[in-house]
Design an enzyme around this catalytic site. Structure first.
Site, short mmCIF file in Angstrom:
data_model
loop_
_atom_site.label_atom_id
_atom_site.label_comp_id
_atom_site.label_asym_id
_atom_site.label_seq_id
_atom_site.Cartn_x
_atom_site.Cartn_y
_atom_site.Cartn_z
N ARG A 5 20.55 23.25 17.73
CA ARG A 5 21.49 23.48 16.64
C ARG A 5 20.83 24.02 15.38
NH1 ARG A 5 23.93 17.49 17.43
NH2 ARG A 5 21.85 17.27 18.33
N THR B 299 17.69 10.59 25.32
CA THR B 299 16.85 9.72 24.49
C THR B 299 16.32 8.49 25.25
OG1 THR B 299 18.93 8.86 23.57
CG2 THR B 299 17.73 10.41 22.22
N TYR C 161 -13.60 45.83 -6.36
CA TYR C 161 -13.36 46.34 -5.00
C TYR C 161 -13.69 47.83 -4.93
CZ TYR C 161 -10.65 47.02 -0.65
OH TYR C 161 -10.25 47.32 0.62
N ARG D 100 -19.11 54.71 -23.20
CA ARG D 100 -17.96 55.61 -23.25
C ARG D 100 -18.41 56.84 -24.00
NH1 ARG D 100 -16.63 53.91 -28.80
NH2 ARG D 100 -16.28 51.66 -28.82
#
Ligand code: UD1
Ligand code: CA
Length: 452
Positions: free
Chosen positions: A15, A78, A383, A436
């Site tokens: 069920r 059962t 990564y 930079r």
């Protein structure tokens, strides 16, 4: 007197319409059958046997160490299920509690009371009954004029008059695993050997059969479908929240607070609405959690604030502030007095005491020392498309806004990284690195474009 328990968990649970075996469906984060086993563990039970069938291996792996197992190859009902424990329990004398693995709301105190009643009455079998306005789907307890239990009849086999009985059966207690179970027949609507039929058989043999009624009307809820699953979840959630409130936790809106079964929370912590606390999370005292926060398997210290954020499988210290809108991903370690501000993601990284990443950063595979300031938009570039690399930022370093730290790389103690730098090489302690291009101003450039 020795006590034994048999948990029935061999059915597939048709069920539920699920690939997952019924008893493994979680209620507040824990499989139903595990709730049953954990409630049993506080009773002094000499041996617990779980009857497994469908998904036997999976069920066993969840309950390993907490129960013994007997296999029911075919699910013939059962009573047949209980008989599978015969081999393990046949030589043992005592009383045996039989519990369905799909009834996660049963409480230790009720099982204890049931056992005591059974022993006091010298009964051969005792059922736990519950009064339900709508007992649809349950076996009905049929009593004689004196109120004594005559038998239990399944809904599918019940006459209209029997169906109107408002009592249903939840659990059954037997004085031994009696040979009597072998007398149960399967001439019923489902062609199954029903455990409750043993009541009528014992009664007809002049044995004492008894019923014990719970005062908690919700405890015997059997989860056969997803509607009942959500009912069990709602009841269990309420119980969990109330237990925390009784222990000194403030929950502003219990209806929108979802705390799983094994979570621990310290006194004077306040949980705000729309918050999920899951897994084996442990939260200290005086914390403020939420609103809108999801915490899974985290260990959190005292006086920490986490708002509108997600944190999984990590350790978070004392007096930390996280959020709004931060994401602490697994294997992170956030030390005391750290600040993780809005739109900051931390993954598999350590943030040393008093370090700050207040705005718009990604910190992945990094080891950050103490008193480090990661400026707005600073990022560990961990990564390379194939492998992940480590970034080390030593104590007291200051990372200027919008810097990229290309791992593997180390920024030494107390070093400064100028805003907008892309750092590819290690920075010595106490140094300033400017990585930079220098600014070039071209005078009158626009004027000379001659755009007109
Ligand atoms: C059962 C009872 C019903 C009671 C209800 C309470 C029977 C015949 N009916 O009905 O009187 O009101 O529980 O929740 O006992 N199982 C096995 N092997 C089997 C059949 C079932 O291990 O061969 C297990 C299932 O996995 C489940 C439990 O026994 O955990 C109960 O089975 P289920 O089919 O849910 O019984 P109900 O129809 O709910
Ligand atoms: Ca059931």
């Amino acid at each position: 007197m020795n006590r034994y328990a048999i948990i029935l968990a061999a059915g597939q649970g048709t069920r539920m319409k699920s690939k997952l075996y019924k008893v493994l469906h979680p209620v507040c984060g824990k499989p139903m059958v595990e709730h049953v086993v954990d409630q049993l563990s506080s009773l002094s039970i000499d041996q617990t046997v779980t009857i497994v069938g469908f998904g036997a291996e999976k069920v066993q792996s969840y309950l390993e160490g907490k129960s013994d197992f007997a296999l029911q190859k075919e699910q013939l009902g059962t009573a047949h299920a209980v008989m599978q424990a015969e081999e393990l329990l046949q030589d043992k004398k005592g009383i045996t509690l039989v519990i369905c693995g799909d009834t996660p709301l049963i409480k230790t105190s009720t099982m204890e009371a049931l056992m005591e009643e059974h022993t006091k009455l010298g009964a051969k079998a005792t059922v736990l009954t519950d009064y339900a306005e709508d007992p649809t789907g349950y076996g009905r307890v049929i009593r004689n004029e004196d109120g004594h239990v005559e038998r239990i009849v399944e809904q599918k086999d019940a006459s209209e008059a029997e169906k109107s009985s408002k009592r249903n059966y939840g659990y059954i207690l037997l004085s031994t695993i009696p040979g009597d179970l072998k007398k149960v027949k399967n001439d019923n609507a489902q062609g199954e050997y029903y455990l409750p039929d043993v009541m009528e058989i014992l009664k007809s043999e002049g044995q004492i059969v008894a019923a014990y009624q719970t005062s908690d009307l919700e405890e015997t809820l059997g989860v056969n479908d997803r509607v009942a699953l959500s009912q069990a979840e709602t009841i269990m959630r309420k119980r969990i929240n109330e237990a925390h409130m009784r222990n000194g936790v403030t929950i502003i809106d219990p209806a929108s607070t979802y705390i799983e079964a094994d979570v621990q929370i310290g006194k004077d912590t306040v949980i705000l609405p729309n918050t999920y606390i899951q897994g084996l999370s442990v939260i200290g005292e005086d914390c403020l959690i939420g609103p809108g926060t999801e915490i899974k398997a985290c260990k959190i210290g005292n006086a920490t604030t986490i708002k509108q954020s997600v944190a999984h499988d990590s350790e978070i210290g004392d007096e930390v502030t996280i959020g709004p809108f931060a994401h602490i991903r697994p294997a992170s370690s956030i030390h005391n007095e750290v600040k993780i501000g809005n739109f900051v993601e931390v993954k598999k990284s350590e943030m040393g005491p008093k370090s700050k990443a207040s705005h718009l950063s990604y910190i992945g595979d990094a080891k950050v020392g103490s008193d480090v300031n990661l400026g707005c938009g600073s990022i560990t570039v961990n990564y390379d498309g194939k492998n992940k690399h480590l970034t080390t930022i030593e104590d007291g370093a200051f990372i200027g806004c919008n810097s990229n730290l290309i791992a593997p790389v180390t920024v030494g103690k107390g070093a400064y990284v100028a805003a907008g730098s892309t750092v590819t090489e290690d920075v010595p302690s106490e140094a300033l690195t400017i990585a930079r291009a220098r600014q070039v101003n071209k005078e009158d450039y626009v004027k000379n474009l001659n755009l007109k």
